[in-house]
Design a protein around this motif. Structure first.
Motif, PDB file in Angstrom:
ATOM      1  N   ALA A 154       0.898  -1.463   0.041  1.00  0.00           N
ATOM      2  CA  ALA A 154       0.039   0.048  -0.005  1.00  0.00           C
ATOM      3  C   ALA A 154       0.929   1.153  -0.064  1.00  0.00           C
ATOM      4  O   ALA A 154       1.814   1.388   0.730  1.00  0.00           O
ATOM      5  CB  ALA A 154      -0.874   0.166   1.213  1.00  0.00           C
ATOM      6  N   PRO A 155       0.490   2.003  -0.870  1.00  0.00           N
ATOM      7  CA  PRO A 155       1.259   3.643  -0.814  1.00  0.00           C
ATOM      8  C   PRO A 155       1.250   4.355   0.491  1.00  0.00           C
ATOM      9  O   PRO A 155       2.027   5.129   0.841  1.00  0.00           O
ATOM     10  CB  PRO A 155       0.646   4.220  -1.954  1.00  0.00           C
ATOM     11  CG  PRO A 155      -0.180   3.230  -3.229  1.00  0.00           C
ATOM     12  CD  PRO A 155      -0.569   2.177  -1.887  1.00  0.00           C
ATOM     13  N   VAL A 156       0.294   4.067   1.363  1.00  0.00           N
ATOM     14  CA  VAL A 156       0.375   4.951   2.474  1.00  0.00           C
ATOM     15  C   VAL A 156       1.212   4.634   3.387  1.00  0.00           C
ATOM     16  O   VAL A 156       1.631   5.276   4.414  1.00  0.00           O
ATOM     17  CB  VAL A 156      -1.143   4.530   3.193  1.00  0.00           C
ATOM     18  CG1 VAL A 156      -1.282   3.374   3.807  1.00  0.00           C
ATOM     19  CG2 VAL A 156      -1.780   5.624   4.406  1.00  0.00           C
ATOM     20  N   VAL A 157       1.880   3.073   3.387  1.00  0.00           N
ATOM     21  CA  VAL A 157       2.570   2.830   4.521  1.00  0.00           C
ATOM     22  C   VAL A 157       3.971   3.516   4.511  1.00  0.00           C
ATOM     23  O   VAL A 157       4.416   3.600   5.640  1.00  0.00           O
ATOM     24  CB  VAL A 157       2.946   1.199   4.192  1.00  0.00           C
ATOM     25  CG1 VAL A 157       3.965   0.758   5.132  1.00  0.00           C
ATOM     26  CG2 VAL A 157       1.617   0.459   4.251  1.00  0.00           C
ATOM     27  N   PRO A 158       4.657   3.779   3.527  1.00  0.00           N
ATOM     28  CA  PRO A 158       6.098   4.419   3.677  1.00  0.00           C
ATOM     29  C   PRO A 158       6.061   5.673   4.460  1.00  0.00           C
ATOM     30  O   PRO A 158       6.955   6.211   5.159  1.00  0.00           O
ATOM     31  CB  PRO A 158       6.230   5.023   2.276  1.00  0.00           C
ATOM     32  CG  PRO A 158       5.604   3.832   1.368  1.00  0.00           C
ATOM     33  CD  PRO A 158       4.616   3.633   2.073  1.00  0.00           C
ATOM     34  N   ARG A 159       4.867   6.338   4.544  1.00  0.00           N
ATOM     35  CA  ARG A 159       4.703   7.595   5.522  1.00  0.00           C
ATOM     36  C   ARG A 159       4.252   7.533   6.761  1.00  0.00           C
ATOM     37  O   ARG A 159       3.884   8.470   7.503  1.00  0.00           O
ATOM     38  CB  ARG A 159       4.114   8.665   4.710  1.00  0.00           C
ATOM     39  CG  ARG A 159       2.642   8.474   4.345  1.00  0.00           C
ATOM     40  CD  ARG A 159       2.074   9.701   3.588  1.00  0.00           C
ATOM     41  NE  ARG A 159       0.861   9.662   3.057  1.00  0.00           N
ATOM     42  CZ  ARG A 159      -0.071   9.855   3.782  1.00  0.00           C
ATOM     43  NH1 ARG A 159      -0.267  10.183   4.822  1.00  0.00           N
ATOM     44  NH2 ARG A 159      -1.421   9.662   3.059  1.00  0.00           N
ATOM     45  N   LEU A 160       3.923   6.164   7.045  1.00  0.00           N
ATOM     46  CA  LEU A 160       3.505   6.040   8.511  1.00  0.00           C
ATOM     47  C   LEU A 160       4.635   5.889   9.359  1.00  0.00           C
ATOM     48  O   LEU A 160       5.606   5.193   9.075  1.00  0.00           O
ATOM     49  CB  LEU A 160       2.530   4.536   8.449  1.00  0.00           C
ATOM     50  CG  LEU A 160       1.315   4.485   7.714  1.00  0.00           C
ATOM     51  CD1 LEU A 160       0.675   3.072   7.703  1.00  0.00           C
ATOM     52  CD2 LEU A 160       0.133   5.491   8.094  1.00  0.00           C
ATOM     53  N   GLU A 161       4.239   6.080  10.773  1.00  0.00           N
ATOM     54  CA  GLU A 161       5.263   6.003  11.728  1.00  0.00           C
ATOM     55  C   GLU A 161       4.727   4.594  12.576  1.00  0.00           C
ATOM     56  O   GLU A 161       5.768   4.062  13.236  1.00  0.00           O
ATOM     57  CB  GLU A 161       5.155   7.105  12.810  1.00  0.00           C
ATOM     58  CG  GLU A 161       5.931   8.328  11.804  1.00  0.00           C
ATOM     59  CD  GLU A 161       5.953   9.262  12.946  1.00  0.00           C
ATOM     60  OE1 GLU A 161       5.486   9.448  14.121  1.00  0.00           O
ATOM     61  OE2 GLU A 161       6.225  10.626  12.613  1.00  0.00           O
ATOM     62  N   SER A 162       3.498   4.146  12.704  1.00  0.00           N
ATOM     63  CA  SER A 162       3.268   3.200  13.448  1.00  0.00           C
ATOM     64  C   SER A 162       1.966   2.509  12.717  1.00  0.00           C
ATOM     65  O   SER A 162       1.199   3.315  12.073  1.00  0.00           O
ATOM     66  CB  SER A 162       2.559   3.285  14.732  1.00  0.00           C
ATOM     67  OG  SER A 162       1.427   4.199  14.838  1.00  0.00           O
ATOM     68  N   LEU A 163       1.890   1.170  12.620  1.00  0.00           N
ATOM     69  CA  LEU A 163       0.744   0.437  11.895  1.00  0.00           C
ATOM     70  C   LEU A 163       0.306  -0.800  12.795  1.00  0.00           C
ATOM     71  O   LEU A 163       1.094  -1.462  13.590  1.00  0.00           O
ATOM     72  CB  LEU A 163       1.458  -0.343  10.671  1.00  0.00           C
ATOM     73  CG  LEU A 163       0.555  -1.360   9.799  1.00  0.00           C
ATOM     74  CD1 LEU A 163      -0.615  -0.276   9.334  1.00  0.00           C
ATOM     75  CD2 LEU A 163       1.533  -1.877   8.816  1.00  0.00           C
TER      76      LEU A 163
END
Length: 324
Positions: A238-247
């Motif tokens: 998912a493209p959103v993941v690289p800018r997440l700090e936590s998942l």
């Protein structure tokens, strides 16, 4: 399984129950706690030995507003508001929205802090919490346990949004995706199971995973789902993941298949935290995750491992942490 404990902290503040009538408890500074309001009950002595409510929620609300300085209240937690939901949740939301001109410092609201002995998660009769956002343009955090609808709104200040459900309907997701929340940094969705109303598909999550809706999003939780493996596979690219700090993909039915998809997908070593607790992973996959992420400094939560149950017909059953 069911939720067994009330909130102890909310919006970075310790949660304190507003006292019962006549309770001599000395109150702290108004803005130093998150105030929880819930109806209290006591047992009558004598032959009947039955319980009754000490005061209706509306009466407790009036006493609360008259006792504290409303302008100094930062966070509110609404617990049980009536016996067996005899009072519609809309009335409770109406009390909060009707006092918006007095609660000028309010920044966080949690609706539905009920535990299993008060109501099973799947049977909480909440209402649309969106009117709170319309009434409080400076609200930074909104959480709701049991909501089954959410009207899309534009809100400039909301940073944290959380829905806890044993079966989250697509009407809630549609409201989240259809709104305009430019400041949103943290989003948690307990998706639940279809037996209790969950009808959200992985395809419906795609606009969220594409990463274009909420430019400031830094934490994403897609949790408590019976589709956890499919969600993990979708998140892996998912493209959103690289800018997440936590998942967080916690609380659901994650197996080795989902974990393997995460390991073979895009790098996750940039994450400060990956939460997978309550899972159905083998020891081998657990060690692979640790070897891949912990040396990079990612905090990995693999607590609460579960064992699948085998039915009499040989079917393997895996369960989410919070459903009924």
């Amino acid at each position: 399984m069911t939720i067994g404990a009330h909130l102890r902290e909310f919006h970075g503040l310790p949660v304190l129950d507003f006292p019962r009538p006549g309770d001599p408890t000395e109150l702290p500074a108004t803005g130093s706690v998150a105030w929880r309001l819930r109806v209290d009950e006591q047992w009558e002595s004598g032959p009947s030995y039955r319980r009754h409510l000490l005061e209706p929620f509306a009466q407790k609300w009036e006493r609360f507003v008259a006792t504290v300085d409303p302008a100094q209240v930062k966070a509110l937690v609404v617990g049980r508001w009536a016996e067996y939901f005899e009072v519609p949740a809309e009335e409770i939301v109406g009390l909060l929205t009707g006092a918006a001109d007095r609660f000028t410092g309010l920044r966080a609201v949690f609706l539905g802090d009920l535990v299993g002995e008060e109501s099973d998660l799947a049977y909480i009769q909440l209402c649309d919490p969106a009117p709170l956002l319309e009434a409080y343009p400076l609200l930074e955090e909104l959480a709701a346990r049991g909501a089954d609808t959410f009207a899309p709104v534009r809100h400039e200040a909301l940073r944290t949004l959380r829905f806890e459900s044993g079966g989250l309907p697509s009407a809630v997701l549609d409201g989240v995706l259809g709104g305009e929340l430019p400041a949103l940094e943290s989003l948690d969705l307990w998706l639940g199971v279809d037996e209790y109303g969950a009808d959200i598909t992985v395809a419906q999550l795609q606009p969220l995973l594409d990463g274009t809706l909420f430019p400031r999003l830094r934490h994403l939780g897609l949790e408590d789902s019976e589709l956890q493996d499919e969600i993990a596979a979708a998140v892996a690219g998912a493209p959103v993941v690289p800018r997440l700090e936590s998942l967080s993909l916690a609380l659901g039915t994650l197996t080795d298949d989902g974990a393997a998809a995460l390991l073979t997908g895009q790098p996750l070593t940039h994450l400060k935290r990956l939460d997978l607790h309550h899972h159905f992973l083998s020891d081998a996959l657990t060690e692979r995750l640790r070897a891949a992420l912990e040396p990079a400094g990612t905090e990995l939560d693999l607590a609460d491992p579960q064992e699948p149950e085998e039915e009499e017909d040989g079917e393997i059953w895996r369960y989410v942490a919070n459903a009924e």
